[in-house]
Motif scaffolding. Structure first.
Motif, PDB file in Angstrom:
ATOM      1  N   ARG A 295      -5.465   4.269  -3.188  1.00 14.73           N
ATOM      2  CA  ARG A 295      -5.091   3.507  -1.981  1.00 14.73           C
ATOM      3  C   ARG A 295      -3.576   3.421  -1.775  1.00 14.73           C
ATOM      4  N   TYR A 296      -2.808   3.853  -2.754  1.00 14.71           N
ATOM      5  CA  TYR A 296      -1.351   3.781  -2.597  1.00 14.71           C
ATOM      6  C   TYR A 296      -0.769   5.127  -2.165  1.00 14.71           C
TER       7      TYR A 296
ATOM      8  N   ASP B 121       0.830  -1.215   0.000  1.00 16.75           N
ATOM      9  CA  ASP B 121       0.000   0.000   0.000  1.00 16.75           C
ATOM     10  C   ASP B 121       0.860   1.259   0.000  1.00 16.75           C
TER      11      ASP B 121
END
Ligand SMILES: C[S@@+](CC[C@H](N)C(=O)[O-])C[C@H]1O[C@@H](n2cnc3c(N)ncnc32)[C@H](O)[C@@H]1O
Length: 221
Positions: A99-100, A73
């Motif tokens: 989400r990263y 992540d």
């Protein structure tokens, strides 16, 4: 570093960063990745030395090519040129997902990297400027979404906000101004001289950096 991160450190070399983070419990897992075998062998040695082999994976790969999207992540790409970092992100379209967290530390052409980020839909949430010896280094925290268009000057120096805490910013802006002054002087002396098409862009950067420096200095009073 986001809490409990699953980290990929791209271009890890000795894997000092993942070993340090794992040793302090600041990430839960780490993938140490490098395009060259020598650095990856050094990474394995570091993991043994700091007893974190169990939580570290090793990948011999170009950029993010050996990383699966659901393994991580948080992605660190540090110690490479801004254009190389941009090329690594460009080759992995799966990072275009909010989400990263991307933690990027370009050694040069930071303007190319900032430009690439906003043109491709990424926003920069935070920048840190740090000093080691005589050098200043920038660390950018970015993620996909909410991209803000940057001006030519902002591509060089990052956006400037009044409540931002950046103790080294005045020095950073002064150094960038020296750099753009040198570039303008060099091009003006060159073969195409004042007709060189790059000059107009650099003069725009110079005007903006001058205004940013003035604004920043006034904010610090
Ligand atoms: C100067 S070292 C940086 C090491 C560490 N990340 C740091 O910031 O101190 C650059 C490392 O990136 C690796 N590298 C260069 N291009 C790469 C790529 N496209 N993919 C993965 N690793 C790469 C090199 O082999 C080298 O080990």
């Amino acid at each position: 570093m986001p809490p409990n991160a699953a980290l990929a450190d791209i271009g890890t070399d000795h894997a000092y960063l993942p070993a340090w983070l794992l040793g302090r419990g600041l990430v839960r897992r780490a993938i140490a990745a490098d395009i060259n075998k020598g650095p990856l062998d050094r990474a394995r040695l570091t993991a043994q030395q700091y007893n974190c082999t169990e939580q570290m994976d090793f990948r011999l790969c170009n950029g993010l090519a050996g990383i699966a999207p659901d393994e991580v992540d948080t992605i660190v790409i540090a110690g490479m040129g801004g254009e190389t970092i941009a090329a690594i992100l460009q080759a992995a379209p799966w990072v275009q997902d909010g989400r990263y967290a991307l933690i990027l530390q370009p050694m040069s052409v930071q303007s190319d990297l900032r430009g690439w980020l906003w043109h491709n839909g990424f926003s920069i949430q935070k920048e840190e400027i740090i000093r080691e010896g005589d050098k200043l280094y920038n660390i950018l925290v970015a993620s996909y979404g909410d991209a803000v268009q940057l001006t030519a000057g902002e591509e060089w120096a990052g956006r400037q906000l009044r409540d931002m805490v950046q103790p080294l910013r005045a020095e950073y802006l002064a150094r960038l101004l020296e750099k753009v002054d040198r570039a303008i002087a060099g091009i003006s002396r060159g073969r195409s001289g004042l007709q060189d098409p790059r000059l107009e862009h650099l003069r725009q950067v110079q005007r903006e950096l001058t205004a940013m420096k003035k604004e920043w200095d006034a904010w610090q009073q």
